[in-house]
Enzyme design. Structure first.
Site, PDB file in Angstrom:
ATOM      1  N   GLU A 242     -17.999 -17.170   7.131  1.00  2.00           N
ATOM      2  CA  GLU A 242     -18.265 -17.811   8.229  1.00  2.00           C
ATOM      3  C   GLU A 242     -19.044 -19.179   7.184  1.00  2.00           C
ATOM      4  O   GLU A 242     -20.072 -18.857   6.793  1.00  2.00           O
ATOM      5  CB  GLU A 242     -19.620 -16.483   8.597  1.00  2.00           C
ATOM      6  CG  GLU A 242     -19.045 -15.968   9.613  1.00  2.00           C
ATOM      7  CD  GLU A 242     -18.245 -15.936  10.667  1.00  2.00           C
ATOM      8  OE1 GLU A 242     -18.388 -17.548  10.949  1.00  2.00           O
ATOM      9  OE2 GLU A 242     -16.947 -15.684  11.637  1.00  2.00           O
ATOM     10  N   CYS A 276     -27.059 -21.694  10.758  1.00  5.77           N
ATOM     11  CA  CYS A 276     -25.211 -22.605  10.518  1.00  5.77           C
ATOM     12  C   CYS A 276     -24.859 -23.700  11.864  1.00  5.77           C
ATOM     13  O   CYS A 276     -24.105 -24.430  11.909  1.00  5.77           O
ATOM     14  CB  CYS A 276     -24.457 -21.931  10.590  1.00  5.77           C
ATOM     15  SG  CYS A 276     -24.652 -20.053  11.113  1.00  5.77           S
TER      16      CYS A 276
END
Ligand code: NAD
Length: 531
Positions: A242, A276
């Site tokens: 990720e 993110c």
């Protein structure tokens, strides 16, 4: 000021980035200690894999109760270690992960139930196939510092529900939150070694990957992700990555501009832009760019910045000095490249790592801050003229984590969303779907590999195994030895009739099949006679 200073070898000091005060010290796990922890994890796995879903659910729900009993303390600790407001720790970390824990505690059994699969015409021969899901073993979770509670805790919950043991190597910037996760499971009744927290910096993480856990769940930068992939390759350890994002937001002229402006400001500045899935590039239709930018600027100027413990603070400190420097570098490049700072643009003159929420107009895709992940409180705005151009600009990036499209026309929203290269695209929403544990999370392009959350995320934590059964195993198969002219003829019919999937066509080859099976049978009994 540095957020983390290693005072003694083998020790990590946790610091509150909004004050510079020390919060505590934790050990840095050595390679030997990591290997010993992995051995303990394997032992714990041997017991845990045999537990019922009810027992796993009981542990997760007990851990949930521990969190519910300490909401304020936990949110306070997250805030102190990251700099984010306490309110945001509750909204973006604690509440979503509690929802995720309940969801997987309740649903994992159903999701991992053995699954019968259709095998077409093969079922006519009395065959069945099913998939069963085995746990993997010790799962190594290596998270970033920006959501230090919800990301590792959510992944640990899913791993445990799937029957795995867990090793978490928290970020060196947020080790105390990591230690807290271990304590939560321990107080929830986890067996020794089932959930272990291995504090340390990158070298501890590297040692954990090298030691060979059953899977690595990594959250962090592209650079570290590449290193982890390379190390994991030595033992062919599977990895979920990720990674970073440069998430675009597209605002069409028919959008509810007031709503979109509110979404943009929250999407860009929550967690001081250190998500993110933060809005890092905003594309607005040229016909509304002026008015929309004014709305965004006005809303940004109203944000109160300060220590996360103050109730009316919306934007806290950045988590590290290094991150702040990167923001300064990107803002300086915007200015050099001719973009305009509409508001913000500077480090705040107070203790701690605060950077003003910054709105930039006149941005374009060539600029550094539109290409590389900033991971800070900046909102660069660029204009577009047509739908096709908006899509092209949004896709002009090496990242593809999330994106958002804002329009009152649902059909247009869906049409555009489906053309954007990202793991998640929201229409008239922004950033928050990591908080919906039912939905898959993960990126395309450099934003990652694999998924966390949702059933796709749970599948990353198990090994599917196929069980194929012949319930009427009385005859040899037509495709067994010996081959012959009749065999060739039969196999051709398999290609033309059986493989067509049509019962009618298949029925035409039955006499041939019959002869061929007899041939194989005869050859078997001839062998027996020869003995
Ligand atoms: P980072 O890559 O520096 O560190 C992440 C973790 O990896 C830390 O725990 C670190 O100690 C560890 N680590 C460092 N070197 C290692 C190595 N060689 N082997 C094993 N582990 C190692 O990233 P960061 O600065 O902590 O996090 C910021 C990044 O995380 C941003 O790019 C952000 O976009 C990304 N992120 C992505 C998601 C997502 O869901 N896609 C979520 C949060 C953060």
């Amino acid at each position: 000021m540095s957020a983390v200073i290693s005072a003694l070898p083998g020790e990590i000091i946790s610091v509150d980035p909004s004050t510079g005060e020390e919060l505590g010290r934790v050990p840095s796990y050595t390679t030997d200690e990591v290997e010993a922890a992995l051995a303990r994890s394997r032992e714990a796995f041997a017991g845990w894999r045999a537990t019922s879903f009810a027992a796993r659910r009981a542990l997760v729900m007990a851990a949930r109760e521990v969190i519910l009993g300490e909401l304020d303390e936990i949110a306070g600790l997250i805030s102190a270690e990251t700099g984010k407001p306490v309110a945001e720790a509750l909204a973006m970390e604690v509440a979503p992960v509690l929802d995720l824990m309940r969801h997987f505690a309740d649903s994992a059994e159903k999701m991992l139930r053995p699954r019968r699969i259709g095998i077409g015409l093969y079922s006519l021969f009395g065959r069945t196939s099913k998939i069963i899901y085995h746990p993997l073993g010790p799962v190594a979770i290596i998270p970033a510092w920006n959501f230090p509670f919800s990301i590792p805790l959510g992944e640990a919950t899913m791993a445990l529900m799937a029957g795995n043991s867990v090793l978490i190597k928290p970020s060196e910037l947020t080790p105390m939150v990591g230690v807290k996760i271990g304590e939560i499971f321990q107080r929830g009744g986890a067996a020794a070694g089932l959930v272990q927290i291995l504090t340390g910096a990158g070298d501890t993480g590297a040692a954990l990957v090298k030691a060979g856990p059953a899977k690595v769940m990594f959250t962090g930068s592209v650079a570290t992700g590449k290193k982890i992939l390379a190390t994991a390759a030595e033992k062919m350890t599977p990895v979920v990555l990720e990674l970073g994002g440069k998430d675009p937001m597209i605002v069409f002229e028919d959008a509810d501009l007031e709503l979109a402006a509110g979404g943009a400001v929250w999407g860009a500045f929550c967690n001081s832009g250190q998500a993110c899935s933060s809005v890092e590039r905003l594309y607005v239709h040229e016909s509304v760019a002026g008015v929309f930018t004014r709305m965004v600027v006005e809303k940004t100027r109203r944000l109160k910045q300060g220590r996360g413990t103050d109730d009316d603070v919306s934007v806290g400190a950045m988590t590290s000095e290094a991150q702040l420097y990167k923001v300064e570098e990107h803002v300086a490049d915007f200015v050099r490249s001719g973009a305009v700072i509409e508001t913000g643009g500077r480090r705040v003159e107070m203790d701690g790592t605060f950077f003003e929420p910054t709105v930039i107009s006149g941005a374009s895709n060539e600029m550094l801050g539109m290409r590389e992940e900033t991971f800070g409180p900046t909102l660069p705005i660029a204009k577009f003229a047509t739908e096709a151009e908006a899509i092209e600009l949004a896709n002009d990036s090496k990242f593809g984590l999330t994106a958002s499209v804002w329009t009152r026309d649902a059909a247009k929203g869906r049409r555009v969303a489906e053309q954007i290269e990202a793991g998640t695209v929201c229409v008239n929403e922004v950033l928050y779907t990591h908080g919906i544990g039912q939905t898959p999370w993960g990126g395309v392009k450099n934003s990652g590999r694999g998924r966390t959350h949702g059933i796709d995320g749970l599948m990353e934590l198990v090994e599917p195994r196929h069980i194929h059964l012949n319930r009427i195993a009385l005859l040899p198969n037509a495709w067994w030895f010996p081959y012959s002219r009749l065999a060739k003829e039969t196999f051709k019919a398999f290609a033309t009739h059986f493989a067509s999937g049509s019962m009618v066509r298949f029925s035409r080859m039955v006499p041939l099949l019959h002869r061929r099976i007899n041939e194989v049978k005869r050859s078997g009994s001839e062998g027996k006679n020869a003995d």
